[in-house]
Design a protein around this motif. Sequence first.
Motif, mmCIF file in Angstrom:
data_model
loop_
_atom_site.group_PDB
_atom_site.id
_atom_site.type_symbol
_atom_site.label_atom_id
_atom_site.label_comp_id
_atom_site.label_asym_id
_atom_site.label_seq_id
_atom_site.Cartn_x
_atom_site.Cartn_y
_atom_site.Cartn_z
ATOM 1 N N LEU A 1 48.457 73.519 50.451
ATOM 2 C CA LEU A 1 47.751 74.418 51.353
ATOM 3 C C LEU A 1 46.252 74.232 51.160
ATOM 4 C CD1 LEU A 1 47.934 76.883 53.369
ATOM 5 C CD2 LEU A 1 47.444 78.291 51.364
ATOM 6 N N GLU A 2 45.552 73.879 52.235
ATOM 7 C CA GLU A 2 44.100 73.868 52.172
ATOM 8 C C GLU A 2 43.590 75.246 52.576
ATOM 9 O OE1 GLU A 2 40.029 71.676 53.727
ATOM 10 O OE2 GLU A 2 41.962 70.958 54.489
ATOM 11 N N ALA B 1 51.703 69.137 54.403
ATOM 12 C CA ALA B 1 50.312 69.562 54.567
ATOM 13 C C ALA B 1 50.239 70.819 55.423
ATOM 14 C CB ALA B 1 49.489 68.447 55.198
ATOM 15 N N HIS B 2 49.651 71.870 54.860
ATOM 16 C CA HIS B 2 49.476 73.136 55.565
ATOM 17 C C HIS B 2 48.040 73.606 55.366
ATOM 18 C CE1 HIS B 2 53.920 73.452 55.727
ATOM 19 N NE2 HIS B 2 53.857 72.985 54.486
ATOM 20 N N GLY B 3 47.596 74.488 56.255
ATOM 21 C CA GLY B 3 46.239 74.999 56.122
ATOM 22 C C GLY B 3 46.108 76.403 56.666
ATOM 23 N N ILE B 4 45.108 77.127 56.162
ATOM 24 C CA ILE B 4 44.731 78.409 56.762
ATOM 25 C C ILE B 4 43.240 78.365 57.079
ATOM 26 C CG2 ILE B 4 46.529 79.797 55.649
ATOM 27 C CD1 ILE B 4 44.381 80.815 53.695
ATOM 28 N N GLU B 5 42.889 78.986 58.189
ATOM 29 C CA GLU B 5 41.506 79.002 58.634
ATOM 30 C C GLU B 5 41.225 80.346 59.293
ATOM 31 O OE1 GLU B 5 37.845 78.871 59.625
ATOM 32 O OE2 GLU B 5 38.683 77.262 58.393
ATOM 33 N N LEU C 1 44.147 73.473 47.920
ATOM 34 C CA LEU C 1 42.934 72.671 48.036
ATOM 35 C C LEU C 1 41.822 73.577 48.538
ATOM 36 C CD1 LEU C 1 44.535 69.684 49.987
ATOM 37 C CD2 LEU C 1 44.095 69.762 47.528
ATOM 38 N N SER C 2 40.637 73.430 47.969
ATOM 39 C CA SER C 2 39.475 74.188 48.427
ATOM 40 C C SER C 2 38.253 73.299 48.306
ATOM 41 C CB SER C 2 39.292 75.459 47.592
ATOM 42 O OG SER C 2 38.095 76.126 47.960
#
Length: 377
Positions: free
Chosen positions: A100-101, A120-124, A161-162
């Motif tokens: 997770l980014e 691959a996943h992300g939050i925004e 990930l950051s």
Amino acid sequence: MKRCIACGAPLWETPLLTLNNMPASAQHMPDASQLGEERGMTLNLCQCMGCGLVQFDCQPVDYYRDVIRAGGYSKTMVELRRYQYKHLIEDYHLEGKRFLEVGCGQGEFLKILEEFPVEAHGIEHNPRLAELARAQGLDVREGFAESEKTCFPGGPYDVFLSFNFLEHQPDPNGMLQAIYRNLKNDGIGLITVPSFEYIMDHSSYYELIRDHIAYYTFDTLLPLLERNGFQAEECEVINRDTLSVIVKKRSRMEAGNLLDCCVNLKKEMETYLKYLDAWGKRVAIWGASHQGFTLAATTKLGKKAGYIIDSAPFKQGKFSPASHLPIVAPEYFFEHPVEAIIITAPGYTEEIALCIREKFGKEIEVRAMRSNHLELI
């Protein structure tokens, strides 16, 4: 008095640097019609008296939750991310894991991650950026790492990930706690922030901008990570001006052996006290110590023992906490004799045992706490 955003300690009253006519932000640039009202601002660069973190003592920009990247598609940055991903996945055996980014913008770096055998996943936070990411086929949902109560969609994850996001946060602890709570046990993370050492080494004050409210060094970043449940596995400087840290989620210690000891010692003590009852023997404790207090309060010894002997005058005449046994001088024994004494002062066991033999006679049955059991002396 203004306080540190990371540890809460006061900031030094005198700023490290006061900058006048500074840009109010790096985004929302004015157009021609706004120039008449647009003004610079004064920024004070301060340092925490506690943890040493360098930071601006002002409110953050209003878009600090959004990730806006101008150089996300540069060749240099793409190759850097590939290098980082390859090292992270291969060295920590993360094939097939869920990444997770946190703060992924429009998915510039997630797109690169899709080249690797992971999910691959992300939050925004910004809805428009999240929509742009989804338009590329990326799994990006709206969200933000606000606090420990935050639940990430689809969590928990194996890896986070950051990238250059923490320095924007007015509450770095809240962000890190949110990540910690949404990461699986033994989860791994990769976090980067701009290097304040680089700014100092190159005297490049022009690197300072209100968007970056905090300026980290390894000396201030690592303790922050540790206070929020992460232990550093690797640290390096990348691209000359960026700190990169691979972390592992610190799991809660297992205290099963202490629990077993507690249960077993209670049983052993109960058996020994039954033996004393069977032979009509009275028992006392020697040692008004924390060990003696705990044993008296948590086992049946506190109900059976007549008193606690201690040579320290300031303890005599008082009572043990919780078990309320009287604490007496050694001479008390002669008016109220017992047939058995349990020593609960581990650092002085041999000295006390010798004193008992010399003062009270060799007929006294003496036992002492040794590690996790009663031992006959």
